[in-house]
Design an enzyme around this catalytic site. Structure first.
Site: not given
Length: 223
Positions: A80, A66, A38
């Site tokens: 997010d 991650y 993203d």
């Protein structure tokens, strides 16, 4: 010039922007990537060049690791920082509460895709439906994902940092959302950095702003 390249993607640009940048430096249109990040996310992006693009299909399905930061006590329409954030009145979650809550996500669990994602339903991408105010018209797709590692790195309310290793196709922002729901406090992802794709490590990647024809050749891995 054939092979693949490990790029440390900066925040604020799309994965396709990285592909375009590599195309300019490599002077070829035959460039692709193995696994989207993203725009707000940073970290490892594998880029294939010319014949190296043929190897990308085999790399997309590799497990990924991650490091992520979630904000507790609020939710986001996109899960997010790019969405509309709503605070959730709640009590402070204790570290032991989080340790207990995340146990249910280790191993395999059924994950619901974010409303703002590229998953398609009825030929339409979910984010297209969401932007048109039609997300409520469809059932969000679910997929069983596998979390092989999920550990707390640091926690001071309301900020939770964690590391996760997972199967391909896992949405980390959906995981943050689900952890918030399990705690009954809400949560959304604020930072995300991909550190590994299979055996490939971001420590071996080159920063995008350091990419030149000379550094590209020195960092290019053979097919």
């Amino acid at each position: 010039m054939d092979g693949f390249l490990l790029i440390d993607k900066p925040a604020g640009i799309t994965s396709h922007d990285v592909v375009d940048a590599v195309r300019r430096v490599a002077a070829t249109r035959r460039v692709g990537h193995a696994g989207t990040l993203d725009p707000f996310a940073t970290g490892l992006l594998i880029i294939g060049i010319n014949k190296g693009t043929k190897t990308l299909t085999g790399l997309v399905g590799l497990d990924k690791t991650y490091e992520a930061t979630a904000f507790l006590g609020a939710t986001s329409t996109t899960d997010d920082p790019e969405g509309t954030v709503t605070e959730c009145p709640s009590s402070v979650a204790q570290r032991e509460d989080i340790e207990s809550a995340i146990q249910q996500f280790r191993g395999s669990y059924l994950q619901t895709a974010p409303a703002f994602s590229a998953k398609k339903v009825g030929g339409k991408k979910l984010y297209e439906l969401a932007r048109a105010g039609r997300a409520h018209e469809v059932e969000l797709p679910k997929k069983t994902v596998t979390i092989s590692e999920l550990v707390i790195l640091e926690y001071t309310w309301p900020v939770l940092r964690f590391r996760v290793s997972c199967s391909s196709g896992t949405y980390i922002r959906a995981l943050a959302r689900d952890i918030g729901e399990a705690l009954k406090v809400g949560a959304y992802l604020t930072q995300l950095r991909r550190t590994k794709i299979g055996s490939f490590d971001v420590k071996d990647a080159i920063a995008l702003d350091a990419l030149t024809p000379k550094t590209l050749v020195s960092h290019l891995k053979a097919v």
